[in-house]
Design a protein around this motif. Structure first.
Motif, PDB file in Angstrom:
ATOM      1  N   ALA A   1       3.019  18.122  -5.351  1.00 55.67           N
ATOM      2  CA  ALA A   1       2.866  16.636  -5.579  1.00 55.67           C
ATOM      3  C   ALA A   1       2.877  16.052  -7.165  1.00 55.67           C
ATOM      4  CB  ALA A   1       1.947  15.913  -4.414  1.00 55.67           C
ATOM      5  N   PRO A   2       3.602  14.931  -7.564  1.00 58.37           N
ATOM      6  CA  PRO A   2       3.393  14.502  -8.554  1.00 58.37           C
ATOM      7  C   PRO A   2       1.791  14.060  -8.847  1.00 58.37           C
ATOM      8  CG  PRO A   2       4.542  13.014  -7.515  1.00 58.37           C
ATOM      9  CD  PRO A   2       4.313  14.167  -6.509  1.00 58.37           C
ATOM     10  N   SER A   3       1.649  14.098 -10.325  1.00 58.13           N
ATOM     11  CA  SER A   3       0.084  13.718 -10.591  1.00 58.13           C
ATOM     12  C   SER A   3       0.068  12.197 -10.546  1.00 58.13           C
ATOM     13  CB  SER A   3      -0.379  14.017 -11.885  1.00 58.13           C
ATOM     14  OG  SER A   3      -0.292  15.653 -11.796  1.00 58.13           O
ATOM     15  N   LEU A   4       1.029  11.400 -10.893  1.00 62.93           N
ATOM     16  CA  LEU A   4       0.930   9.873 -11.016  1.00 62.93           C
ATOM     17  C   LEU A   4       1.782   9.431  -9.844  1.00 62.93           C
ATOM     18  CD1 LEU A   4       0.509   7.378 -12.581  1.00 62.93           C
ATOM     19  CD2 LEU A   4       2.693   7.562 -13.535  1.00 62.93           C
ATOM     20  N   ASN A   5       1.310   8.463  -9.038  1.00 71.64           N
ATOM     21  CA  ASN A   5       1.598   7.969  -7.770  1.00 71.64           C
ATOM     22  C   ASN A   5       1.642   6.306  -8.176  1.00 71.64           C
ATOM     23  OD1 ASN A   5       2.129  10.047  -5.531  1.00 71.64           O
ATOM     24  ND2 ASN A   5       0.078  10.616  -6.624  1.00 71.64           N
ATOM     25  N   VAL A   6       2.563   5.700  -8.082  1.00 71.45           N
ATOM     26  CA  VAL A   6       2.799   4.159  -8.185  1.00 71.45           C
ATOM     27  C   VAL A   6       3.182   3.407  -7.102  1.00 71.45           C
ATOM     28  CG1 VAL A   6       3.793   2.487  -9.744  1.00 71.45           C
ATOM     29  CG2 VAL A   6       3.521   4.663 -10.659  1.00 71.45           C
ATOM     30  N   VAL A   7       2.287   2.482  -6.624  1.00 68.78           N
ATOM     31  CA  VAL A   7       2.577   1.656  -5.735  1.00 68.78           C
ATOM     32  C   VAL A   7       2.583   0.082  -6.203  1.00 68.78           C
ATOM     33  CG1 VAL A   7       1.562   0.556  -3.296  1.00 68.78           C
ATOM     34  CG2 VAL A   7       1.306   3.085  -3.977  1.00 68.78           C
ATOM     35  N   GLU A   8       3.692  -0.592  -5.773  1.00 69.17           N
ATOM     36  CA  GLU A   8       3.612  -2.058  -6.001  1.00 69.17           C
ATOM     37  C   GLU A   8       3.500  -2.852  -4.789  1.00 69.17           C
ATOM     38  OE1 GLU A   8       7.332  -3.094  -8.055  1.00 69.17           O
ATOM     39  OE2 GLU A   8       6.430  -2.580 -10.118  1.00 69.17           O
ATOM     40  N   PHE A   9       2.616  -3.859  -4.945  1.00 63.86           N
ATOM     41  CA  PHE A   9       2.406  -4.849  -3.873  1.00 63.86           C
ATOM     42  C   PHE A   9       3.048  -6.271  -4.483  1.00 63.86           C
ATOM     43  CE2 PHE A   9      -1.057  -2.036  -3.232  1.00 63.86           C
ATOM     44  CZ  PHE A   9      -0.880  -1.590  -1.792  1.00 63.86           C
ATOM     45  N   LYS A  10       3.997  -6.887  -3.797  1.00 65.20           N
ATOM     46  CA  LYS A  10       4.746  -8.004  -4.483  1.00 65.20           C
ATOM     47  C   LYS A  10       4.187  -9.124  -3.527  1.00 65.20           C
ATOM     48  CE  LYS A  10       8.437  -5.312  -5.684  1.00 65.20           C
ATOM     49  NZ  LYS A  10       9.846  -4.886  -5.763  1.00 65.20           N
ATOM     50  N   SER A  11       4.391 -10.367  -4.296  1.00 66.88           N
ATOM     51  CA  SER A  11       4.112 -11.662  -3.679  1.00 66.88           C
ATOM     52  C   SER A  11       2.516 -11.975  -3.040  1.00 66.88           C
ATOM     53  CB  SER A  11       5.161 -11.902  -2.402  1.00 66.88           C
ATOM     54  OG  SER A  11       6.396 -11.881  -2.842  1.00 66.88           O
ATOM     55  N   LEU A  12       1.721 -11.204  -3.915  1.00 65.70           N
ATOM     56  CA  LEU A  12       0.228 -11.498  -3.652  1.00 65.70           C
ATOM     57  C   LEU A  12      -0.208 -13.084  -3.816  1.00 65.70           C
ATOM     58  CD1 LEU A  12       0.256  -8.518  -3.967  1.00 65.70           C
ATOM     59  CD2 LEU A  12      -2.075  -8.733  -4.517  1.00 65.70           C
ATOM     60  N   PRO A  13      -0.730 -13.676  -3.014  1.00 65.09           N
ATOM     61  CA  PRO A  13      -1.110 -15.100  -3.098  1.00 65.09           C
ATOM     62  C   PRO A  13      -2.388 -15.120  -3.876  1.00 65.09           C
ATOM     63  CG  PRO A  13      -1.580 -14.190  -0.821  1.00 65.09           C
ATOM     64  CD  PRO A  13      -0.660 -13.145  -1.530  1.00 65.09           C
ATOM     65  N   THR A  14      -2.680 -16.227  -4.497  1.00 66.23           N
ATOM     66  CA  THR A  14      -3.999 -16.423  -5.470  1.00 66.23           C
ATOM     67  C   THR A  14      -5.315 -16.002  -4.344  1.00 66.23           C
ATOM     68  OG1 THR A  14      -2.889 -18.206  -6.310  1.00 66.23           O
ATOM     69  CG2 THR A  14      -5.274 -18.235  -6.520  1.00 66.23           C
ATOM     70  N   GLY A  15      -6.180 -15.502  -5.134  1.00 64.75           N
ATOM     71  CA  GLY A  15      -7.368 -15.043  -4.585  1.00 64.75           C
ATOM     72  C   GLY A  15      -7.980 -13.757  -5.052  1.00 64.75           C
ATOM     73  N   MET A  16      -9.248 -13.286  -4.567  1.00 65.70           N
ATOM     74  CA  MET A  16      -9.713 -12.372  -5.036  1.00 65.70           C
ATOM     75  C   MET A  16      -9.462 -11.107  -4.203  1.00 65.70           C
ATOM     76  SD  MET A  16     -11.925 -12.936  -7.440  1.00 65.70           S
ATOM     77  CE  MET A  16     -12.752 -11.436  -7.496  1.00 65.70           C
ATOM     78  N   TYR A  17      -9.119  -9.784  -4.561  1.00 63.37           N
ATOM     79  CA  TYR A  17      -8.629  -8.673  -3.973  1.00 63.37           C
ATOM     80  C   TYR A  17      -9.546  -7.651  -4.303  1.00 63.37           C
ATOM     81  CZ  TYR A  17      -4.592 -11.128  -2.891  1.00 63.37           C
ATOM     82  OH  TYR A  17      -3.572 -12.223  -2.569  1.00 63.37           O
ATOM     83  N   GLU A  18      -9.702  -6.726  -3.412  1.00 68.23           N
ATOM     84  CA  GLU A  18     -10.194  -5.096  -3.650  1.00 68.23           C
ATOM     85  C   GLU A  18      -9.076  -4.242  -3.493  1.00 68.23           C
ATOM     86  OE1 GLU A  18     -13.660  -2.530  -3.898  1.00 68.23           O
ATOM     87  OE2 GLU A  18     -13.569  -5.012  -3.953  1.00 68.23           O
ATOM     88  N   VAL A  19      -8.653  -3.409  -4.305  1.00 69.46           N
ATOM     89  CA  VAL A  19      -7.717  -2.413  -4.077  1.00 69.46           C
ATOM     90  C   VAL A  19      -8.626  -1.013  -3.921  1.00 69.46           C
ATOM     91  CG1 VAL A  19      -5.977  -1.483  -5.155  1.00 69.46           C
ATOM     92  CG2 VAL A  19      -6.128  -3.840  -5.460  1.00 69.46           C
ATOM     93  N   THR A  20      -8.251  -0.396  -2.769  1.00 70.18           N
ATOM     94  CA  THR A  20      -8.724   0.876  -2.708  1.00 70.18           C
ATOM     95  C   THR A  20      -7.722   1.867  -2.523  1.00 70.18           C
ATOM     96  OG1 THR A  20     -10.605  -0.112  -1.428  1.00 70.18           O
ATOM     97  CG2 THR A  20     -10.271   2.152  -1.056  1.00 70.18           C
ATOM     98  N   SER A  21      -7.757   3.141  -3.277  1.00 69.27           N
ATOM     99  CA  SER A  21      -6.934   4.123  -2.997  1.00 69.27           C
ATOM    100  C   SER A  21      -7.987   5.445  -2.380  1.00 69.27           C
ATOM    101  CB  SER A  21      -6.645   4.811  -4.740  1.00 69.27           C
ATOM    102  OG  SER A  21      -5.608   3.805  -5.094  1.00 69.27           O
ATOM    103  N   THR A  22      -7.430   6.195  -1.436  1.00 74.73           N
ATOM    104  CA  THR A  22      -8.001   7.045  -0.416  1.00 74.73           C
ATOM    105  C   THR A  22      -7.077   8.187  -0.612  1.00 74.73           C
ATOM    106  OG1 THR A  22      -9.153   5.345   0.673  1.00 74.73           O
ATOM    107  CG2 THR A  22      -9.098   7.422   1.660  1.00 74.73           C
ATOM    108  N   LEU A  23      -7.708   9.440  -0.941  1.00 77.68           N
ATOM    109  CA  LEU A  23      -7.162  10.619  -1.041  1.00 77.68           C
ATOM    110  C   LEU A  23      -7.685  11.287   0.193  1.00 77.68           C
ATOM    111  CD1 LEU A  23      -5.284  12.785  -2.480  1.00 77.68           C
ATOM    112  CD2 LEU A  23      -7.334  13.416  -3.661  1.00 77.68           C
TER     113      LEU A  23
END
Length: 86
Positions: free
Chosen positions: A40-62
């Motif tokens: 598997a590639p070492s670098l993984n990229v994910v885009e989340f588009k059209s996020l509304p205004t607010g506070m967010y938690e971003v979690t990556s789970t392997l």
């Protein structure tokens, strides 16, 4: 807003899946990426588009071949665009 999440994972034969979640009080979106172990590639990229205004938690789970998990999490704020009424 567009949020780009870059996750670096050292290659390992046991790696099976990466799940990335962006969530707030009013929003939830996730993306799952299958990993081909040590190939598997070492670098993984994910885009989340059209996020509304607010506070967010971003979690990556392997997840490995045995269901074990490694988790990384960050908080961030999406501010209203300049000139926006929100």
């Amino acid at each position: 807003a567009v949020l780009t999440v870059r996750t670096t994972i050292p290659p390992d034969a046991e790696n099976r899946e990466l799940e990335v979640v962006a969530s707030s009080a009013d929003y939830y979106r996730s993306s799952a990426i299958g990993l081909d172990g040590a190939n598997a590639p070492s670098l993984n990229v994910v885009e989340f588009k059209s996020l509304p205004t607010g506070m967010y938690e971003v979690t990556s789970t392997l997840i490995d071949a045995h269901g074990r998990r490694a988790i990384a999490s960050r908080s961030f704020r999406v501010a209203p665009a300049l000139g926006s009424s929100r």
